[in-house]
Scaffold this motif. Structure first.
Motif, short mmCIF file in Angstrom:
data_model
loop_
_atom_site.label_atom_id
_atom_site.label_comp_id
_atom_site.label_asym_id
_atom_site.label_seq_id
_atom_site.Cartn_x
_atom_site.Cartn_y
_atom_site.Cartn_z
N ILE A 88 25.32 77.43 46.79
CA ILE A 88 24.49 76.72 47.76
C ILE A 88 24.37 77.54 49.04
CG2 ILE A 88 24.39 74.68 49.25
CD1 ILE A 88 25.47 73.07 46.85
N ALA A 89 25.45 78.12 49.50
CA ALA A 89 25.42 78.94 50.71
C ALA A 89 24.52 80.16 50.50
CB ALA A 89 26.83 79.38 51.09
N ALA A 90 24.57 80.76 49.33
CA ALA A 90 23.73 81.93 49.04
C ALA A 90 22.25 81.54 49.05
CB ALA A 90 24.11 82.53 47.69
N LEU A 91 21.93 80.38 48.48
CA LEU A 91 20.54 79.91 48.50
C LEU A 91 20.08 79.67 49.93
CD1 LEU A 91 20.59 77.39 45.51
CD2 LEU A 91 19.24 79.49 45.66
N LYS A 92 20.94 79.09 50.75
CA LYS A 92 20.60 78.83 52.15
C LYS A 92 20.35 80.14 52.90
CE LYS A 92 22.82 74.34 52.74
NZ LYS A 92 23.85 73.58 53.46
N ARG A 93 21.18 81.15 52.63
CA ARG A 93 21.00 82.45 53.28
C ARG A 93 19.67 83.09 52.86
NH1 ARG A 93 26.44 82.86 52.33
NH2 ARG A 93 26.13 84.11 50.46
N ARG A 94 19.35 83.02 51.57
CA ARG A 94 18.08 83.59 51.08
C ARG A 94 16.90 82.87 51.72
NH1 ARG A 94 18.28 82.87 44.99
NH2 ARG A 94 16.05 83.19 45.21
N LYS A 95 16.99 81.55 51.79
CA LYS A 95 15.92 80.75 52.39
C LYS A 95 15.73 81.13 53.86
CE LYS A 95 14.73 75.98 53.37
NZ LYS A 95 15.23 74.63 53.40
N LEU A 96 16.83 81.26 54.58
CA LEU A 96 16.76 81.61 55.99
C LEU A 96 16.20 83.03 56.18
CD1 LEU A 96 17.31 80.88 58.92
CD2 LEU A 96 19.65 81.70 58.62
#
Length: 59
Positions: free
Chosen positions: A35-43
């Motif tokens: 989830i954190a990796a997805l959030k970083r990619r999105k940001l």
């Protein structure tokens, strides 16, 4: 690729990641690191979109 096309593609990717993130958060079996990796990619994509939108156009 034109700037407009590039921005459209980035916005599509941002939306795809947002949907993937929403889906992942519904499942307790999904790892917090994922989830954190997805959030970083999105940001990162959001930052790139903003950078492209605010850069001065070349004549």
């Amino acid at each position: 690729m034109s700037l407009a096309n590039h921005l459209d593609e980035l916005q599509r990717k941002h939306g795809d990641i947002e949907r993937e993130l929403d889906e992942a958060m519904l499942h307790p079996s999904v790892d917090d690191l994922e989830i954190a990796a997805l959030k970083r990619r999105k940001l990162a994509i959001k930052d790139e979109i903003e950078k492209l939108r605010t850069q001065p156009t070349k004549h």
